[in-house]
Scaffold this active site. Sequence first.
Site, short mmCIF file in Angstrom:
data_model
loop_
_atom_site.label_atom_id
_atom_site.label_comp_id
_atom_site.label_asym_id
_atom_site.label_seq_id
_atom_site.Cartn_x
_atom_site.Cartn_y
_atom_site.Cartn_z
N LYS A 102 -94.44 -32.05 9.70
CA LYS A 102 -93.73 -31.88 8.43
C LYS A 102 -93.89 -30.46 7.88
O LYS A 102 -93.10 -30.02 7.05
CB LYS A 102 -94.21 -32.90 7.40
CG LYS A 102 -95.64 -32.74 6.94
CD LYS A 102 -96.04 -33.84 5.95
CE LYS A 102 -97.48 -33.71 5.50
NZ LYS A 102 -97.78 -32.49 4.76
N ASP A 103 -94.91 -29.73 8.35
CA ASP A 103 -95.13 -28.35 7.89
C ASP A 103 -94.45 -27.32 8.76
O ASP A 103 -94.51 -26.12 8.48
CB ASP A 103 -96.64 -28.04 7.87
CG ASP A 103 -97.39 -28.85 6.84
OD1 ASP A 103 -96.76 -29.29 5.86
OD2 ASP A 103 -98.61 -29.04 7.00
N LEU A 161 -91.97 -31.78 -4.46
CA LEU A 161 -90.72 -32.04 -5.19
C LEU A 161 -90.07 -33.33 -4.71
O LEU A 161 -89.44 -34.05 -5.49
CB LEU A 161 -89.76 -30.86 -5.02
CG LEU A 161 -90.27 -29.50 -5.50
CD1 LEU A 161 -89.22 -28.43 -5.24
CD2 LEU A 161 -90.63 -29.54 -6.98
N ARG A 162 -90.21 -33.63 -3.44
CA ARG A 162 -89.66 -34.87 -2.88
C ARG A 162 -90.34 -36.09 -3.52
O ARG A 162 -89.67 -37.06 -3.92
CB ARG A 162 -89.88 -34.89 -1.36
CG ARG A 162 -89.54 -36.21 -0.68
CD ARG A 162 -89.92 -36.18 0.79
NE ARG A 162 -91.35 -35.96 0.98
CZ ARG A 162 -92.28 -36.91 0.91
NH1 ARG A 162 -91.93 -38.16 0.62
NH2 ARG A 162 -93.55 -36.64 1.12
N ARG A 163 -91.66 -36.05 -3.60
CA ARG A 163 -92.38 -37.18 -4.20
C ARG A 163 -92.09 -37.29 -5.69
O ARG A 163 -91.96 -38.40 -6.23
CB ARG A 163 -93.89 -37.01 -3.96
CG ARG A 163 -94.29 -37.20 -2.50
CD ARG A 163 -95.72 -36.76 -2.25
NE ARG A 163 -96.12 -37.04 -0.86
CZ ARG A 163 -97.16 -36.48 -0.27
NH1 ARG A 163 -97.92 -35.60 -0.93
NH2 ARG A 163 -97.46 -36.79 0.98
N ARG A 187 -102.90 -29.42 -6.06
CA ARG A 187 -103.05 -28.64 -4.83
C ARG A 187 -104.47 -28.80 -4.32
O ARG A 187 -105.32 -29.39 -4.95
CB ARG A 187 -102.76 -27.16 -5.11
CG ARG A 187 -101.30 -26.81 -5.29
CD ARG A 187 -100.45 -26.93 -4.03
NE ARG A 187 -101.04 -26.33 -2.86
CZ ARG A 187 -100.98 -25.04 -2.54
NH1 ARG A 187 -100.34 -24.21 -3.34
NH2 ARG A 187 -101.52 -24.58 -1.43
N ARG A 242 -108.35 -33.09 -3.70
CA ARG A 242 -107.41 -33.88 -4.50
C ARG A 242 -108.03 -35.20 -4.93
O ARG A 242 -107.87 -35.63 -6.08
CB ARG A 242 -106.12 -34.11 -3.71
CG ARG A 242 -105.38 -32.83 -3.38
CD ARG A 242 -104.08 -33.08 -2.64
NE ARG A 242 -103.51 -31.83 -2.14
CZ ARG A 242 -102.26 -31.68 -1.76
NH1 ARG A 242 -101.43 -32.71 -1.80
NH2 ARG A 242 -101.81 -30.52 -1.31
N CYS A 256 -88.34 -26.32 3.18
CA CYS A 256 -89.41 -27.20 2.73
C CYS A 256 -89.57 -27.21 1.22
O CYS A 256 -90.34 -27.99 0.68
CB CYS A 256 -90.74 -26.76 3.36
SG CYS A 256 -90.77 -26.84 5.16
#
Length: 312
Positions: free
Chosen positions: A81-82, A128-130, A147, A153, A241
């Site tokens: 995904k990265d 932003l997707r989440r 972050r 986290r 991304c």
Amino acid sequence: MEKLVIATRRSQLALWQSEYIKAKLQEHYPDMEVELQEFVTKGDKILDVPLAKIGGKGLFTKELELAMLNGDAHIAVHSLKDVPTKFEEGLELGAVTKRFDARDALLSNKYASFEDLPQGAVIGTTSLRRRMAIKLIRPDIELLDLRGNINTRIAKLNAGEYDAIILATTGVQKLGIENEVKYFTPISTDIMIPSMGQATLGIEVTSNEEIKKIVSVLNDKDAHIESTIERSFVDTLQGGCQVPIGVKATILDDKEIRLQAIVGMPDGTETIKDDIKISIDDYETAGIELAKVFISKGAKELLERAEKVAFK
């Protein structure tokens, strides 16, 4: 080849992934020495600014790519995904591994699900997707940036800074830290569609035939099919991304694939979404064709506006 060098980030999860690939390679090539070369990337250093404002997820790959191009390493292990859909000249995607659980997860010490969260609850996520997905189901939720690596986290959650946080299910499971919070709840893709390639490892290689042949043994057929669809969807949209795009291909059987996709504004006020079934024979073009449908509905203009919001 007597010795193969893997370029890796120093985070606990990145090292787990690189050690996993090292072990898999040594199963196939017991006489070959495999060494990890650790790097700190720009994405690891800048922890106080959302990725969307500093160049996206490619910040986690640049130093590793430079090491390969300079001859200091042969391959790099990434969370797929990265990995951007376009590569620097001389580099390419050599293999994608068997997919782990691709869902996102809700972590909390008080609440087991989105339904349990009280009005105005605070959730930590910088994605932003989440953010888009959360706002679609719970517009009342307050979203704060989050972050740092997974452990950082979770420490922030345990310190009471958030009512809940969102992480990739696979990262938490790989590190075996599900029990560090009271509730660890994977989220259905019907609610939150993952990032392209989420829960798959991508092996980046130089354009060297020997290296490509060595890593080809790691390529998983199903993961290859699913990630090809997802990456071609994002590539055709040219979204990158740093904008809200979710896409998940799921092989249902030897004939059909379910394809879920969404693009929109980070606050969920505007979205384009689809959930279709396609023939597995069409996997090479399916992502491109669905992206064209999205484009005909205004997806590119929508993503351009979403990007402007992200960079404010």
